[in-house]
Design a protein around this motif. Structure first.
Motif, PDB file in Angstrom:
ATOM      1  N   GLU A 182      -1.194   5.124  -8.695  1.00 14.34           N
ATOM      2  CA  GLU A 182      -1.424   4.522  -9.896  1.00 14.34           C
ATOM      3  C   GLU A 182      -1.914   5.580 -10.838  1.00 14.34           C
ATOM      4  O   GLU A 182      -1.955   5.228 -11.845  1.00 14.34           O
ATOM      5  CB  GLU A 182      -2.355   3.571  -9.700  1.00 14.34           C
ATOM      6  CG  GLU A 182      -1.686   2.274  -8.930  1.00 14.34           C
ATOM      7  CD  GLU A 182      -1.471   2.382  -7.450  1.00 14.34           C
ATOM      8  OE1 GLU A 182      -2.211   3.353  -6.827  1.00 14.34           O
ATOM      9  OE2 GLU A 182      -1.043   1.545  -6.626  1.00 14.34           O
ATOM     10  N   ALA A 183      -2.477   6.673 -10.540  1.00 13.35           N
ATOM     11  CA  ALA A 183      -3.175   7.459 -11.473  1.00 13.35           C
ATOM     12  C   ALA A 183      -2.072   8.349 -12.461  1.00 13.35           C
ATOM     13  O   ALA A 183      -2.399   8.605 -13.491  1.00 13.35           O
ATOM     14  CB  ALA A 183      -3.901   8.586 -10.572  1.00 13.35           C
ATOM     15  N   ARG A 200      -9.091   7.343 -18.263  1.00  6.78           N
ATOM     16  CA  ARG A 200      -8.765   6.167 -17.353  1.00  6.78           C
ATOM     17  C   ARG A 200      -7.777   6.462 -16.059  1.00  6.78           C
ATOM     18  O   ARG A 200      -7.929   6.222 -15.162  1.00  6.78           O
ATOM     19  CB  ARG A 200      -8.437   4.755 -17.927  1.00  6.78           C
ATOM     20  CG  ARG A 200      -8.192   3.522 -17.081  1.00  6.78           C
ATOM     21  CD  ARG A 200      -8.153   2.259 -17.756  1.00  6.78           C
ATOM     22  NE  ARG A 200      -9.582   2.181 -18.198  1.00  6.78           N
ATOM     23  CZ  ARG A 200      -9.873   0.914 -18.982  1.00  6.78           C
ATOM     24  NH1 ARG A 200      -9.025   0.092 -19.124  1.00  6.78           N
ATOM     25  NH2 ARG A 200     -11.094   0.773 -19.203  1.00  6.78           N
ATOM     26  N   PHE A 201      -6.850   7.277 -16.573  1.00  6.60           N
ATOM     27  CA  PHE A 201      -5.638   7.716 -15.541  1.00  6.60           C
ATOM     28  C   PHE A 201      -6.465   8.851 -14.806  1.00  6.60           C
ATOM     29  O   PHE A 201      -6.385   8.763 -13.698  1.00  6.60           O
ATOM     30  CB  PHE A 201      -4.575   8.126 -16.450  1.00  6.60           C
ATOM     31  CG  PHE A 201      -3.786   7.257 -17.041  1.00  6.60           C
ATOM     32  CD1 PHE A 201      -2.778   6.817 -16.510  1.00  6.60           C
ATOM     33  CD2 PHE A 201      -4.194   6.741 -18.159  1.00  6.60           C
ATOM     34  CE1 PHE A 201      -1.945   5.664 -16.999  1.00  6.60           C
ATOM     35  CE2 PHE A 201      -3.224   5.720 -18.719  1.00  6.60           C
ATOM     36  CZ  PHE A 201      -2.084   5.326 -18.314  1.00  6.60           C
ATOM     37  N   GLU A 202      -7.321   9.526 -15.205  1.00  4.33           N
ATOM     38  CA  GLU A 202      -8.067  10.720 -14.494  1.00  4.33           C
ATOM     39  C   GLU A 202      -8.874  10.331 -13.517  1.00  4.33           C
ATOM     40  O   GLU A 202      -8.916  10.733 -12.417  1.00  4.33           O
ATOM     41  CB  GLU A 202      -8.641  11.583 -15.669  1.00  4.33           C
ATOM     42  CG  GLU A 202      -7.862  12.441 -16.401  1.00  4.33           C
ATOM     43  CD  GLU A 202      -7.257  13.591 -15.816  1.00  4.33           C
ATOM     44  OE1 GLU A 202      -7.472  13.894 -14.786  1.00  4.33           O
ATOM     45  OE2 GLU A 202      -6.194  14.269 -16.818  1.00  4.33           O
ATOM     46  N   TRP A 257      -4.134  -2.114 -16.859  1.00  2.00           N
ATOM     47  CA  TRP A 257      -3.852  -2.556 -15.505  1.00  2.00           C
ATOM     48  C   TRP A 257      -4.851  -1.901 -14.656  1.00  2.00           C
ATOM     49  O   TRP A 257      -5.577  -2.273 -13.856  1.00  2.00           O
ATOM     50  CB  TRP A 257      -2.392  -2.276 -14.928  1.00  2.00           C
ATOM     51  CG  TRP A 257      -1.941  -2.616 -13.717  1.00  2.00           C
ATOM     52  CD1 TRP A 257      -1.500  -3.711 -13.325  1.00  2.00           C
ATOM     53  CD2 TRP A 257      -2.224  -2.080 -12.426  1.00  2.00           C
ATOM     54  NE1 TRP A 257      -1.043  -3.996 -11.888  1.00  2.00           N
ATOM     55  CE2 TRP A 257      -1.701  -2.750 -11.360  1.00  2.00           C
ATOM     56  CE3 TRP A 257      -2.775  -0.907 -11.851  1.00  2.00           C
ATOM     57  CZ2 TRP A 257      -1.768  -2.458  -9.943  1.00  2.00           C
ATOM     58  CZ3 TRP A 257      -2.812  -0.441 -10.500  1.00  2.00           C
ATOM     59  CH2 TRP A 257      -2.494  -1.271  -9.641  1.00  2.00           C
ATOM     60  N   LEU A 258      -5.165  -0.502 -14.941  1.00  2.13           N
ATOM     61  CA  LEU A 258      -5.866   0.254 -14.172  1.00  2.13           C
ATOM     62  C   LEU A 258      -7.464  -0.359 -14.517  1.00  2.13           C
ATOM     63  O   LEU A 258      -8.421   0.149 -13.457  1.00  2.13           O
ATOM     64  CB  LEU A 258      -6.050   1.763 -14.537  1.00  2.13           C
ATOM     65  CG  LEU A 258      -4.456   2.450 -14.350  1.00  2.13           C
ATOM     66  CD1 LEU A 258      -4.637   3.904 -14.904  1.00  2.13           C
ATOM     67  CD2 LEU A 258      -4.536   2.548 -12.857  1.00  2.13           C
ATOM     68  N   GLY A 259      -7.759  -0.796 -15.661  1.00  3.06           N
ATOM     69  CA  GLY A 259      -8.913  -1.443 -15.692  1.00  3.06           C
ATOM     70  C   GLY A 259      -9.278  -2.735 -15.516  1.00  3.06           C
ATOM     71  O   GLY A 259     -10.179  -3.336 -15.685  1.00  3.06           O
ATOM     72  N   GLY A 260      -8.189  -3.179 -14.459  1.00  2.00           N
ATOM     73  CA  GLY A 260      -8.466  -4.561 -14.090  1.00  2.00           C
ATOM     74  C   GLY A 260      -8.130  -5.653 -14.894  1.00  2.00           C
ATOM     75  O   GLY A 260      -8.257  -6.783 -14.389  1.00  2.00           O
TER      76      GLY A 260
END
Length: 453
Positions: free
Chosen positions: A313-314, A305-307, A130-133
């Protein structure tokens, strides 16, 4: 009222029917554990062939130094919330686990057990994409016959008892795609190695293509599925999964809840295949059952990716009140110290070979269809016919009879279609020989019962 009677009145037992518990030998009250042995309320001593019943007590029973470590931690600080508080013992354990884990697995999310660890791994995988689109990447590929836990998501991706779970607890979580297992003795394609060219792994790629790679978040697999008849993966199976995951941008989750911390003869089973997952789940042997604890361990690539994200969302939108519990961390630290200090990984490898060699010698007996395992995690599959591999029928009561016959031999085992063994990693030659001689007598006794001697 006896302890057993009170238990039957008030305790809701896991995965066992009240009728089975009330049958003769259905419920046992154990008062004490010593090393590889359990002692019941009548004083009878049994070899614990299952490490507490679920491949848990890797360092054996009665370890006073683990109890002392827990008490010392509880006196100082028992609990703080895992939101934004942490205890030094938890920090230290995270570092120790990260150092032991293969490759760049370095960020540890602590849980209360294995099911929660799997649930956590799945959420990490989904939020990573999700964080990567890639918001459409929500599906997970797992194997029929696998077992990953009993929470709703973990149960949904498990292939074991899928028909029962779907019937009773459905609807299950959507997006769980099951593919054929890698049990070579009972290949779903009717093939054999090496001519099969590991079709079971190739089918995972076909499943990804069928679902659409842009919709698949993860593949999850156990190197040696203990709850699904203990069949080690073929040599090229896990490397193929790693290659497929990389090819399609899918995360590879390796479930080491049972296999980890020395059970299969290496600290983590995936190391025997030279594979580093993106996320690894652990539990059981992390504390040897002295207190409930598990973890999902993510690679640097995943945690980065979370960092790099910002805002709410992080943070992984997931919380477990007892994750990283300070007393559990103290128990885990002492448990891991014992595993390393006493060379229990090496002992598992050495005694595991001795166990497998002994079990292999039983192939000469009627009913023994297959022998397999890694380290101190092994099984013998019993069949009505060695040529056709016909399994036993329900009316043969193989599971109940073999379990009871092994108890008569003083050995606690678990039996489904296979007789399973997973004694503490402290087991020596005496314990292994007790398993082998007891199993031989039990098989001959059962063979006579069913007229197949």
């Amino acid at each position: 009222m006896t302890v057993a009677a009170e238990a039957l009145k008030h305790v809701w037992f896991h995965a066992t029917s009240p009728q089975a518990l009330r049958a003769e030998g259905g419920l046992t009250v154990f008062n004490k554990g010593e090393g590889c042995y359990l002692i019941d309320e009548d004083g009878r001593r049994y070899l614990d062939g299952l490490s507490g019943g679920a491949f848990v007590t890797n360092v054996g029973h009665g370890r006073a130094e683990i109890a002392d470590a827990m008490a010392a931690q509880a006196r100082e600080l028992a609990y703080v919330s895992p939101y934004n508080f942490v205890a030094p013992a938890t920090v230290k354990l995270a570092g120790v686990v990260a150092d032991l884990a293969p490759g760049d697995l370095e960020r540890v999310f602590f849980t209360s057990g294995g099911s929660e660890a799997v649930e956590t791994a799945m959420k990490i995988a989904k939020q990573y994409h999700w964080l990567g689109g890639d918001q459409k990447r929500t599906k997970v590929i797992s194997r029929r016959g696998s077992y990953h836990g009993s929470t709703q998501y973990a149960m949904s991706i498990s292939g074991a008892s899928h028909d029962f779970n779907n019937k009773i607890f459905g609807p299950l979580v959507p997006g769980c795609v099951h593919v054929p297992h890698n049990n070579c003795y009972r290949c779903e394609y009717g093939l054999s190695r090496p001519g099969c060219r590991t079709l079971c792994a190739s089918m995972i790629e076909k499943a990804i293509l069928h679902e659409g790679p842009e919709t698949v978040a993860a593949i999850i697999a156990e190197p040696v599925p203990a709850a699904a008849s203990i069949y080690p993966a073929p040599d090229d199976y896990l490397p193929m999964l790693r290659e497929i995951a990389d090819k399609y941008g899918v995360l590879l989750i390796i479930d080491e809840v049972i296999d980890g911390f020395g059970r299969t003869g290496s600290m983590f089973a995936c190391q025997q295949w030279g594979v580093v997952p993106d996320i690894m789940t652990v539990a059981k042997g992390l504390t040897s059952g002295y207190v409930p604890m598990g973890a999902a361990i993510a690679s640097k690539r995943v945690s980065a990716r979370f960092e790099a994200a910002s805002g709410r969302e992080a943070g992984l939108n997931h919380v477990l009140s007892f994750g990283g519990h300070a007393v559990a961390a103290a128990a885990a630290l002492k448990n891991i110290e014992i595993v390393q200090r006493e060379g229990l990984v090496e002992n598992s490898r050495e005694m595991g070979k001795y166990l497998l060699d002994g079990l292999e010698s039983l192939r000469r007996l009627p009913l023994v269809g297959d022998v397999r395992g890694r380290g101190l995690l092994a099984c013998v599959e019993l069949v009505r016919d060695k040529q056709t591999r016909e399994p036993f029928r329900p009316q043969d009561q193989m599971s109940v009879r073999m379990t009871n016959y092994m108890r008569d031999e003083g050995v606690l085992v678990r039996t489904y279609q296979v007789v399973e063994f997973g004694p503490p990693l402290t087991a020596g030659r005496a314990e292994v020989e007790m398993i082998i001689t007891g199993l031989e007598r039990a098989i001959l006794r059962f063979a006579a019962d069913v007229g197949l001697a």
